[in-house]
Design a protein around this motif. Sequence first.
Motif, mmCIF file in Angstrom:
data_model
loop_
_atom_site.group_PDB
_atom_site.id
_atom_site.type_symbol
_atom_site.label_atom_id
_atom_site.label_comp_id
_atom_site.label_asym_id
_atom_site.label_seq_id
_atom_site.Cartn_x
_atom_site.Cartn_y
_atom_site.Cartn_z
ATOM 1 N N PRO A 31 0.808 -1.220 0.000
ATOM 2 C CA PRO A 31 0.000 0.000 0.000
ATOM 3 C C PRO A 31 0.842 1.271 0.000
ATOM 4 O O PRO A 31 0.374 2.321 -0.440
ATOM 5 C CB PRO A 31 -0.831 -0.117 1.275
ATOM 6 N N ARG A 33 3.722 1.844 -1.768
ATOM 7 C CA ARG A 33 4.090 2.148 -3.156
ATOM 8 C C ARG A 33 2.884 2.179 -4.071
ATOM 9 O O ARG A 33 2.972 2.602 -5.211
ATOM 10 C CB ARG A 33 5.098 1.126 -3.672
ATOM 11 N N GLY A 34 1.737 1.689 -3.574
ATOM 12 C CA GLY A 34 0.518 1.735 -4.364
ATOM 13 C C GLY A 34 0.458 0.704 -5.466
ATOM 14 O O GLY A 34 0.137 1.026 -6.602
ATOM 15 N N PRO A 48 1.290 -1.326 -10.587
ATOM 16 C CA PRO A 48 0.676 -0.249 -9.804
ATOM 17 C C PRO A 48 -0.844 -0.307 -9.883
ATOM 18 O O PRO A 48 -1.409 -0.717 -10.894
ATOM 19 C CB PRO A 48 1.205 1.030 -10.451
ATOM 20 N N PHE A 49 -1.498 0.106 -8.799
ATOM 21 C CA PHE A 49 -2.959 0.026 -8.734
ATOM 22 C C PHE A 49 -3.630 0.877 -9.800
ATOM 23 O O PHE A 49 -4.664 0.510 -10.330
ATOM 24 C CB PHE A 49 -3.467 0.430 -7.353
#
Length: 66
Positions: A31, A33-34, A48-49
């Motif tokens: 969470p 670094r996403g 990445p999200f």
Amino acid sequence: MEHLRRYQGEPVEVIDRNGWVHRGVIEWVDPVRGGMFIRTGFRRRFIPFFLIAALFLLRFGRRRVF
């Protein structure tokens, strides 16, 4: 994306916004670094999200997670 931690170790199919399909096992959700790391064979891939368009669990058919 904390709910993805419960799917850690599950086989998934990730479709990114560019249409590329990545298949592997969720190894780690980060969470800070996403994004999340999936293991594809002997490689790790960071996704990445913001790039994820769809995520499917492959264990019980194609169920959409989010």
